[in-house]
Design a protein around this motif. Structure first.
Motif, PDB file in Angstrom:
ATOM      1  N   ASN A 147       0.836  -1.188   0.000  1.00 46.37           N
ATOM      2  CA  ASN A 147       0.000   0.000   0.000  1.00 46.37           C
ATOM      3  C   ASN A 147       0.880   1.252   0.000  1.00 46.37           C
ATOM      4  O   ASN A 147       1.098   1.867   1.026  1.00 46.37           O
ATOM      5  N   GLU A 148       1.431   1.563  -1.170  1.00 45.85           N
ATOM      6  CA  GLU A 148       2.345   2.699  -1.249  1.00 45.85           C
ATOM      7  C   GLU A 148       1.886   3.626  -2.370  1.00 45.85           C
ATOM      8  O   GLU A 148       1.371   3.162  -3.390  1.00 45.85           O
ATOM      9  N   ALA A 149       2.136   4.898  -2.181  1.00 53.35           N
ATOM     10  CA  ALA A 149       1.700   5.862  -3.204  1.00 53.35           C
ATOM     11  C   ALA A 149       2.778   6.072  -4.257  1.00 53.35           C
ATOM     12  O   ALA A 149       2.816   7.104  -4.917  1.00 53.35           O
ATOM     13  N   THR A 150       3.659   5.109  -4.418  1.00 48.14           N
ATOM     14  CA  THR A 150       4.759   5.234  -5.389  1.00 48.14           C
ATOM     15  C   THR A 150       4.278   4.779  -6.767  1.00 48.14           C
ATOM     16  O   THR A 150       3.288   4.050  -6.877  1.00 48.14           O
ATOM     17  N   PRO A 151       4.985   5.139  -7.829  1.00 46.99           N
ATOM     18  CA  PRO A 151       4.605   4.611  -9.149  1.00 46.99           C
ATOM     19  C   PRO A 151       4.737   3.086  -9.154  1.00 46.99           C
ATOM     20  O   PRO A 151       5.636   2.534  -8.533  1.00 46.99           O
ATOM     21  N   MET A 152       3.787   2.441  -9.839  1.00 54.26           N
ATOM     22  CA  MET A 152       3.762   0.974  -9.882  1.00 54.26           C
ATOM     23  C   MET A 152       4.068   0.512 -11.298  1.00 54.26           C
ATOM     24  O   MET A 152       3.566   1.095 -12.260  1.00 54.26           O
ATOM     25  N   VAL A 153       4.819  -0.567 -11.390  1.00 55.43           N
ATOM     26  CA  VAL A 153       5.080  -1.157 -12.700  1.00 55.43           C
ATOM     27  C   VAL A 153       4.722  -2.637 -12.636  1.00 55.43           C
ATOM     28  O   VAL A 153       5.287  -3.380 -11.828  1.00 55.43           O
ATOM     29  N   PHE A 154       3.746  -3.040 -13.435  1.00 57.43           N
ATOM     30  CA  PHE A 154       3.341  -4.445 -13.492  1.00 57.43           C
ATOM     31  C   PHE A 154       3.915  -5.055 -14.769  1.00 57.43           C
ATOM     32  O   PHE A 154       3.659  -4.549 -15.871  1.00 57.43           O
ATOM     33  N   ILE A 155       4.663  -6.136 -14.603  1.00 56.44           N
ATOM     34  CA  ILE A 155       5.316  -6.754 -15.766  1.00 56.44           C
ATOM     35  C   ILE A 155       4.945  -8.233 -15.796  1.00 56.44           C
ATOM     36  O   ILE A 155       5.217  -8.971 -14.843  1.00 56.44           O
ATOM     37  N   MET A 167      -4.646  -6.343  -8.764  1.00 53.84           N
ATOM     38  CA  MET A 167      -3.940  -5.141  -8.290  1.00 53.84           C
ATOM     39  C   MET A 167      -4.376  -3.919  -9.102  1.00 53.84           C
ATOM     40  O   MET A 167      -4.702  -2.869  -8.536  1.00 53.84           O
ATOM     41  N   LEU A 168      -4.422  -4.086 -10.414  1.00 53.38           N
ATOM     42  CA  LEU A 168      -4.761  -2.982 -11.305  1.00 53.38           C
ATOM     43  C   LEU A 168      -6.198  -2.501 -11.063  1.00 53.38           C
ATOM     44  O   LEU A 168      -6.452  -1.307 -10.888  1.00 53.38           O
ATOM     45  N   GLN A 169      -7.136  -3.470 -11.031  1.00 55.13           N
ATOM     46  CA  GLN A 169      -8.555  -3.112 -10.818  1.00 55.13           C
ATOM     47  C   GLN A 169      -8.709  -2.290  -9.553  1.00 55.13           C
ATOM     48  O   GLN A 169      -9.447  -1.315  -9.522  1.00 55.13           O
ATOM     49  N   THR A 170      -8.012  -2.718  -8.477  1.00 53.58           N
ATOM     50  CA  THR A 170      -8.172  -2.037  -7.196  1.00 53.58           C
ATOM     51  C   THR A 170      -7.589  -0.634  -7.256  1.00 53.58           C
ATOM     52  O   THR A 170      -8.234   0.330  -6.837  1.00 53.58           O
ATOM     53  N   LEU A 171      -6.374  -0.515  -7.781  1.00 59.91           N
ATOM     54  CA  LEU A 171      -5.751   0.817  -7.845  1.00 59.91           C
ATOM     55  C   LEU A 171      -6.617   1.773  -8.665  1.00 59.91           C
ATOM     56  O   LEU A 171      -6.818   2.920  -8.283  1.00 59.91           O
ATOM     57  N   LEU A 172      -7.163   1.289  -9.782  1.00 55.81           N
ATOM     58  CA  LEU A 172      -7.945   2.177 -10.644  1.00 55.81           C
ATOM     59  C   LEU A 172      -9.286   2.529 -10.013  1.00 55.81           C
ATOM     60  O   LEU A 172      -9.748   3.662 -10.123  1.00 55.81           O
ATOM     61  N   ASN A 175      -9.486   5.263  -7.279  1.00 52.60           N
ATOM     62  CA  ASN A 175      -9.211   6.626  -7.751  1.00 52.60           C
ATOM     63  C   ASN A 175      -7.839   7.127  -7.342  1.00 52.60           C
ATOM     64  O   ASN A 175      -7.652   8.308  -7.094  1.00 52.60           O
ATOM     65  N   SER A 176      -6.891   6.210  -7.212  1.00 56.38           N
ATOM     66  CA  SER A 176      -5.537   6.655  -6.871  1.00 56.38           C
ATOM     67  C   SER A 176      -4.927   7.240  -8.155  1.00 56.38           C
ATOM     68  O   SER A 176      -5.240   6.780  -9.260  1.00 56.38           O
ATOM     69  N   HIS A 177      -4.103   8.234  -7.996  1.00 57.43           N
ATOM     70  CA  HIS A 177      -3.583   8.914  -9.194  1.00 57.43           C
ATOM     71  C   HIS A 177      -2.123   8.590  -9.456  1.00 57.43           C
ATOM     72  O   HIS A 177      -1.481   9.243 -10.260  1.00 57.43           O
ATOM     73  N   GLN A 178      -1.606   7.581  -8.744  1.00 57.96           N
ATOM     74  CA  GLN A 178      -0.193   7.265  -8.961  1.00 57.96           C
ATOM     75  C   GLN A 178      -0.001   6.694 -10.377  1.00 57.96           C
ATOM     76  O   GLN A 178      -0.919   6.092 -10.942  1.00 57.96           O
ATOM     77  N   ALA A 179       1.197   6.916 -10.920  1.00 57.96           N
ATOM     78  CA  ALA A 179       1.466   6.426 -12.275  1.00 57.96           C
ATOM     79  C   ALA A 179       1.543   4.905 -12.260  1.00 57.96           C
ATOM     80  O   ALA A 179       2.132   4.301 -11.356  1.00 57.96           O
ATOM     81  N   ILE A 180       0.897   4.258 -13.242  1.00 59.38           N
ATOM     82  CA  ILE A 180       0.940   2.798 -13.356  1.00 59.38           C
ATOM     83  C   ILE A 180       1.417   2.448 -14.762  1.00 59.38           C
ATOM     84  O   ILE A 180       0.835   2.897 -15.755  1.00 59.38           O
ATOM     85  N   SER A 181       2.464   1.643 -14.851  1.00 59.91           N
ATOM     86  CA  SER A 181       2.899   1.133 -16.156  1.00 59.91           C
ATOM     87  C   SER A 181       2.556  -0.344 -16.193  1.00 59.91           C
ATOM     88  O   SER A 181       2.883  -1.087 -15.253  1.00 59.91           O
ATOM     89  N   ALA A 203      -7.794   4.001 -21.855  1.00 61.10           N
ATOM     90  CA  ALA A 203      -8.479   5.169 -22.420  1.00 61.10           C
ATOM     91  C   ALA A 203      -9.088   6.034 -21.310  1.00 61.10           C
ATOM     92  O   ALA A 203      -9.163   7.255 -21.427  1.00 61.10           O
ATOM     93  N   MET A 204      -9.529   5.391 -20.217  1.00 66.63           N
ATOM     94  CA  MET A 204     -10.220   6.124 -19.145  1.00 66.63           C
ATOM     95  C   MET A 204      -9.291   6.770 -18.114  1.00 66.63           C
ATOM     96  O   MET A 204      -9.660   7.716 -17.443  1.00 66.63           O
ATOM     97  N   HIS A 205      -8.094   6.164 -17.940  1.00 70.11           N
ATOM     98  CA  HIS A 205      -7.218   6.625 -16.841  1.00 70.11           C
ATOM     99  C   HIS A 205      -5.878   7.112 -17.394  1.00 70.11           C
ATOM    100  O   HIS A 205      -5.016   6.294 -17.733  1.00 70.11           O
ATOM    101  N   PRO A 206      -5.690   8.413 -17.456  1.00 71.37           N
ATOM    102  CA  PRO A 206      -4.436   8.932 -18.046  1.00 71.37           C
ATOM    103  C   PRO A 206      -3.188   8.487 -17.293  1.00 71.37           C
ATOM    104  O   PRO A 206      -2.098   8.506 -17.860  1.00 71.37           O
ATOM    105  N   GLN A 207      -3.334   8.088 -16.026  1.00 69.58           N
ATOM    106  CA  GLN A 207      -2.136   7.682 -15.267  1.00 69.58           C
ATOM    107  C   GLN A 207      -1.677   6.262 -15.616  1.00 69.58           C
ATOM    108  O   GLN A 207      -0.612   5.819 -15.193  1.00 69.58           O
ATOM    109  N   LEU A 208      -2.513   5.542 -16.413  1.00 70.25           N
ATOM    110  CA  LEU A 208      -2.161   4.163 -16.793  1.00 70.25           C
ATOM    111  C   LEU A 208      -1.572   4.139 -18.202  1.00 70.25           C
ATOM    112  O   LEU A 208      -2.193   4.621 -19.154  1.00 70.25           O
ATOM    113  N   LYS A 209      -0.372   3.554 -18.312  1.00 66.89           N
ATOM    114  CA  LYS A 209       0.242   3.389 -19.638  1.00 66.89           C
ATOM    115  C   LYS A 209       0.474   1.902 -19.869  1.00 66.89           C
ATOM    116  O   LYS A 209       1.029   1.223 -18.991  1.00 66.89           O
TER     117      LYS A 209
END
Ligand SMILES: Cc1cc2nc3c(=O)[nH]c(=O)nc-3n(C[C@H](O)[C@H](O)[C@H](O)COP(=O)(O)OP(=O)(O)OC[C@H]3O[C@@H](n4cnc5c(N)ncnc54)[C@H](O)[C@@H]3O)c2cc1C
Length: 280
Positions: A147-155, A167-172, A175-181, A203-209
């Motif tokens: 549970n950290e507000a740091t950028p997350m990278v899922f590989i 993990m992704l469903q929950t973060l999105l 409404n957390s705004h941390q960057a997710i790759s 398309a819905m969440h600009p913080q997700l790439k």
């Protein structure tokens, strides 16, 4: 000297056994005492089936007793017990929970293992329809989203996407705004699971790439061939990000090596192996 060594060894085994017994007791108590918790096997019914790709199908599993299910930690798996007609004995396998916790049911997403021989449980599960019953053990596992507000990278590679989905469903949805790759590698477009969900969310969440590699290439992927992280060097949060890896062990060893070369701290890399635990 030899007897002193034996004594010390016995003491060490005793201590180790105590640690395991205490931990197991805590786990049982947690499973039993928390809302929706249970111990041992509990009957569930397949209430929905959804084809995610050529090889992976998701199953919604709802308890037959109609009561709640215990909340799982993001990244955990459940044990499933079945008795395929073709098998002599009951078989137990583990499957990561692939949706966020909702107190009512669980979702697992199962790859149909075909090579070199059809896998016993995965093929059996794929053959089951809505209404079929299975038994589940409570959620377990320590590959857990911190549970950290740091950028997350899922590989992930192949069916390794499953714990990342929860993990992704929950973060999105939090409404957390941390960057997710979200980086994923698979063979081709036909084997790319959850692609509609990922396209919608991106398309819905600009913080997700999202970035995809198809081994066989094609128009629907960003890169062709094996996952080469040097192409993303400038966009990955090398110093502050937390990296979660899941896929075949050889893939994760390859990716972990690249992350370390890019300067990611080993303590910021977490991974799950779909088999006996092994160091990368
Ligand atoms: C923590 C954890 C989480 C997991 N999460 C997921 C998940 O989310 N989704 C998922 O799909 N899987 C997941 N798995 C893997 C899953 O538990 C099973 O291992 C997988 O489904 C294969 O089970 P099976 O019974 O179909 O195959 P098995 O019958 O156990 O066979 C395993 C493999 O051995 C091969 N094989 C069988 N017989 C032979 C033989 N005689 N000679 C050579 N090879 C043979 C099969 O082709 C198959 O590839 C997870 C595993 C773990 C440990």
């Amino acid at each position: 000297m030899a007897s002193r060594f034996k004594y010390a060894l016995r003491e060490a085994y005793g201590l180790l056994a105590d640690i395991y017994i205490t931990e197991e007791a805590a786990l049982y108590a947690n499973n039993k005492n928390n809302h929706g918790g249970w111990v041992s096997a509990r009957k569930f019914e397949i209430t929905h089936k959804h084809v995610e790709s050529e090889l992976v199908t998701s199953f919604i599993l709802t308890p037959v007793d109609g009561k709640a299910v215990i909340a799982h930690k993001l990244g955990q798996y459940i044990g499933i017990k079945v008795k395929p007609q073709s098998a002599e004995y009951e078989a137990i396998r583990q499957y990561s929970l692939s949706q966020k916790s909702n107190a009512k049911n669980y979702r697992i997403s199962v790859k149909k293992e075909c090579q070199p021989k059809p896998g016993v449980v995965s093929n059996y599960l794929h053959s089951l329809g809505q209404g079929a019953r299975v038994e589940l053990y409570p959620p377990a596992g320590d590959f857990i989203l911190k549970n950290e507000a740091t950028p997350m990278v899922f590989i992930s590679a192949g069916v390794g996407q499953t714990p990342m989905m929860a993990m992704l469903q929950t973060l999105l949805s939090d409404n957390s705004h941390q960057a997710i790759s979200y980086l994923h590698a698979c063979e081709n477009s036909r084997e790319f699971s959850f692609k509609e969900y990922l396209a919608q969310q991106t398309a819905m969440h600009p913080q997700l790439k999202t970035f995809t590699w198809f081994n066989q290439g094609g128009e629907e992927c960003d890169f062709t061939g094996l996952m080469d992280l040097s192409v993303l060097e400038v966009s990955l949060p090398i110093s502050e990000g937390v990296f979660y890896l899941c896929g075949p062990a050889s893939f994760m060893a390859y990716v972990k090596g690249q992350l370390l070369d890019l300067g990611v701290q080993s303590s910021n890399i977490h991974y799950e192996i779909f088999g006996p635990h092994q160091a990368l």
